[in-house]
Design a protein around this motif. Structure first.
Motif, PDB file in Angstrom:
ATOM      1  N   MET A  97      21.349  79.639  24.148  1.00 54.71           N
ATOM      2  CA  MET A  97      22.752  79.258  24.476  1.00 54.71           C
ATOM      3  C   MET A  97      22.927  78.026  24.930  1.00 54.71           C
ATOM      4  N   VAL A  98      22.377  77.579  25.882  1.00 54.39           N
ATOM      5  CA  VAL A  98      22.138  76.127  27.388  1.00 54.39           C
ATOM      6  C   VAL A  98      22.084  75.733  25.811  1.00 54.39           C
ATOM      7  N   GLU A  99      20.449  75.592  25.742  1.00 51.53           N
ATOM      8  CA  GLU A  99      20.890  74.588  24.859  1.00 51.53           C
ATOM      9  C   GLU A  99      21.618  74.117  23.887  1.00 51.53           C
ATOM     10  N   LYS A 100      22.431  74.757  23.280  1.00 50.81           N
ATOM     11  CA  LYS A 100      23.672  74.582  22.057  1.00 50.81           C
ATOM     12  C   LYS A 100      24.709  73.628  22.995  1.00 50.81           C
ATOM     13  N   ILE A 101      24.874  74.482  23.944  1.00 52.43           N
ATOM     14  CA  ILE A 101      26.179  74.002  25.126  1.00 52.43           C
ATOM     15  C   ILE A 101      25.810  72.184  25.404  1.00 52.43           C
ATOM     16  N   GLU A 102      24.770  72.401  25.635  1.00 51.95           N
ATOM     17  CA  GLU A 102      23.906  71.199  26.353  1.00 51.95           C
ATOM     18  C   GLU A 102      23.481  69.703  24.831  1.00 51.95           C
ATOM     19  N   LYS A 103      23.710  70.443  23.949  1.00 49.97           N
ATOM     20  CA  LYS A 103      24.202  69.735  22.581  1.00 49.97           C
ATOM     21  C   LYS A 103      25.325  69.431  22.463  1.00 49.97           C
ATOM     22  N   VAL A 104      26.548  69.779  22.392  1.00 51.39           N
ATOM     23  CA  VAL A 104      27.381  70.066  22.021  1.00 51.39           C
ATOM     24  C   VAL A 104      28.497  68.606  23.445  1.00 51.39           C
ATOM     25  N   GLU A 105      27.875  69.062  24.209  1.00 56.79           N
ATOM     26  CA  GLU A 105      28.665  67.889  25.205  1.00 56.79           C
ATOM     27  C   GLU A 105      27.324  66.571  25.020  1.00 56.79           C
ATOM     28  N   ALA A 106      26.785  66.467  24.963  1.00 59.26           N
ATOM     29  CA  ALA A 106      25.890  65.317  24.620  1.00 59.26           C
ATOM     30  C   ALA A 106      26.539  64.499  22.722  1.00 59.26           C
ATOM     31  N   GLU A 107      27.074  65.161  22.093  1.00 57.71           N
ATOM     32  CA  GLU A 107      27.857  65.083  20.821  1.00 57.71           C
ATOM     33  C   GLU A 107      29.082  64.228  21.464  1.00 57.71           C
ATOM     34  N   ASN A 108      30.352  64.907  22.841  1.00 61.96           N
ATOM     35  CA  ASN A 108      30.939  64.749  22.328  1.00 61.96           C
ATOM     36  C   ASN A 108      30.700  63.222  23.503  1.00 61.96           C
ATOM     37  N   LYS A 109      30.108  63.315  24.041  1.00 56.69           N
ATOM     38  CA  LYS A 109      29.567  62.200  25.032  1.00 56.69           C
ATOM     39  C   LYS A 109      29.259  60.642  24.414  1.00 56.69           C
ATOM     40  N   GLU A 110      28.970  61.158  22.688  1.00 55.23           N
ATOM     41  CA  GLU A 110      28.787  59.539  22.217  1.00 55.23           C
ATOM     42  C   GLU A 110      29.596  59.178  21.215  1.00 55.23           C
ATOM     43  N   VAL A 111      30.834  60.792  20.917  1.00 54.06           N
ATOM     44  CA  VAL A 111      31.782  60.033  20.283  1.00 54.06           C
ATOM     45  C   VAL A 111      32.699  59.514  20.973  1.00 54.06           C
ATOM     46  N   ALA A 112      33.012  59.815  22.622  1.00 55.25           N
ATOM     47  CA  ALA A 112      33.799  59.455  23.606  1.00 55.25           C
ATOM     48  C   ALA A 112      33.533  57.629  23.428  1.00 55.25           C
ATOM     49  N   LYS A 113      32.075  57.590  23.930  1.00 56.22           N
ATOM     50  CA  LYS A 113      31.677  56.317  23.284  1.00 56.22           C
ATOM     51  C   LYS A 113      32.057  55.071  22.490  1.00 56.22           C
ATOM     52  N   LYS A 114      31.732  56.063  21.436  1.00 56.05           N
ATOM     53  CA  LYS A 114      32.327  54.952  20.048  1.00 56.05           C
ATOM     54  C   LYS A 114      33.709  55.419  19.619  1.00 56.05           C
ATOM     55  N   ALA A 115      34.732  55.746  20.237  1.00 55.07           N
ATOM     56  CA  ALA A 115      36.095  56.213  19.861  1.00 55.07           C
ATOM     57  C   ALA A 115      36.417  54.503  20.336  1.00 55.07           C
ATOM     58  N   PRO A 116      36.550  54.838  22.076  1.00 58.94           N
ATOM     59  CA  PRO A 116      37.438  52.409  22.459  1.00 58.94           C
ATOM     60  C   PRO A 116      36.938  51.929  21.567  1.00 58.94           C
ATOM     61  N   ALA A 117      35.490  51.912  21.281  1.00 59.33           N
ATOM     62  CA  ALA A 117      35.173  50.444  20.862  1.00 59.33           C
ATOM     63  C   ALA A 117      35.491  50.227  19.631  1.00 59.33           C
ATOM     64  N   LYS A 118      35.751  51.855  18.333  1.00 58.67           N
ATOM     65  CA  LYS A 118      37.073  51.100  17.612  1.00 58.67           C
ATOM     66  C   LYS A 118      38.049  51.400  17.585  1.00 58.67           C
ATOM     67  N   LYS A 119      38.510  51.649  18.742  1.00 62.96           N
ATOM     68  CA  LYS A 119      40.346  50.784  19.134  1.00 62.96           C
ATOM     69  C   LYS A 119      40.465  49.455  19.682  1.00 62.96           C
ATOM     70  N   THR A 120      38.719  49.307  20.567  1.00 67.25           N
ATOM     71  CA  THR A 120      39.552  48.015  20.867  1.00 67.25           C
ATOM     72  C   THR A 120      38.914  46.854  19.601  1.00 67.25           C
ATOM     73  N   ALA A 121      38.472  46.987  18.503  1.00 69.73           N
ATOM     74  CA  ALA A 121      37.965  45.995  16.914  1.00 69.73           C
ATOM     75  C   ALA A 121      39.423  45.878  16.970  1.00 69.73           C
ATOM     76  N   THR A 122      40.415  47.360  16.380  1.00 70.97           N
ATOM     77  CA  THR A 122      41.671  47.400  15.314  1.00 70.97           C
ATOM     78  C   THR A 122      42.691  46.239  16.211  1.00 70.97           C
ATOM     79  N   LYS A 123      42.283  46.351  17.560  1.00 69.74           N
ATOM     80  CA  LYS A 123      43.592  45.617  18.660  1.00 69.74           C
ATOM     81  C   LYS A 123      42.891  44.011  18.242  1.00 69.74           C
ATOM     82  N   LYS A 124      41.736  43.588  18.135  1.00 70.51           N
ATOM     83  CA  LYS A 124      41.475  42.277  17.756  1.00 70.51           C
ATOM     84  C   LYS A 124      41.528  41.590  16.415  1.00 70.51           C
ATOM     85  N   THR A 125      41.464  42.820  15.685  1.00 70.49           N
ATOM     86  CA  THR A 125      42.293  42.186  14.012  1.00 70.49           C
ATOM     87  C   THR A 125      43.729  41.931  13.623  1.00 70.49           C
TER      88      THR A 125
END
Length: 206
Positions: free
Chosen positions: A1-29
């Motif tokens: 269970m602990v390993e699953k929680i850690e994987k979910v948290e890692a995926e959430n962090k990666e999504v959080a990192k990618k999302a603002p980059a997309k927003k800034t790109a749309t603003k620039k365009t």
């Protein structure tokens, strides 16, 4: 269970990192597209362009008015005659035309008696032929200077100018034929060291 929680948290962090980059790109365009649209639209809606268009329309209107005024006023004297001057080589023709039966008088003589050559008679009648006014005008002319060929050309030039003044609507037809343009060709002057303009003296070696 602990390993699953850690994987979910890692995926959430990666999504959080990618999302603002997309927003800034749309603003620039979007900002670039807005700048492009503004640069294209500004010259179309400037005051200088509208003022220039208004000036051009005003100039065209004045030119049209002047042309209409000129065309509407044929020049005639008290006897109903139209006067014009024609030139060719060294000949000068003073020409009066008047509505009549097609009689042409040159220096007090009938033009067929004055100009015996048929080619010269044809040259004189060219303005009437191109405007389809044969036999519609009487012509009285006094010509000075030059020979018969130059005098015939001067008379033709004078008749053409008088017709354009008498009936302004015929001016375009006469001008297209080139009859209103004064033929500027004149005999070249004699030059020093030559027998004539280009002719040299005969060379003798002995």
């Amino acid at each position: 269970m602990v390993e699953k929680i850690e994987k979910v948290e890692a995926e959430n962090k990666e999504v959080a990192k990618k999302a603002p980059a997309k927003k800034t790109a749309t603003k620039k365009t979007t900002t670039k597209s807005e700048v492009k649209v503004e640069t294209v639209k500004k010259p179309r809606t400037t005051k200088s362009a509208t003022l220039a268009d208004a000036g051009l329309t005003a100039v065209k209107a004045t030119v049209e008015k002047k042309s209409v005024e000129k065309k509407e006023k044929p020049v005639r004297d008290a006897q109903g005659r139209v006067y014009a001057t024609g030139k060719r080589k060294t000949s000068i023709a003073r020409v009066w035309i008047k509505a009549g039966k097609g009689k042409i008088t040159v220096n007090g003589k009938d033009y067929e008696e004055y100009f015996r050559r048929p080619i010269l008679q044809m040259v004189i009648n060219q303005p009437f032929g191109i405007t389809k006014r044969e036999g519609a005008y009487d012509v009285v002319a006094s010509i000075i200077g030059g020979g018969l060929s130059g005098q015939a050309g001067a008379l033709k030039h004078g008749i053409s100018k008088a017709l354009a003044l008498s009936e302004p609507e015929l001016r375009s037809v006469i001008k297209q034929a080139g009859f209103l343009t004064r033929d500027s060709r004149v005999v070249e002057r004699k030059h020093y060291g030559h027998k004539k303009a280009r002719r040299s003296f005969q060379f003798s070696k002995r």
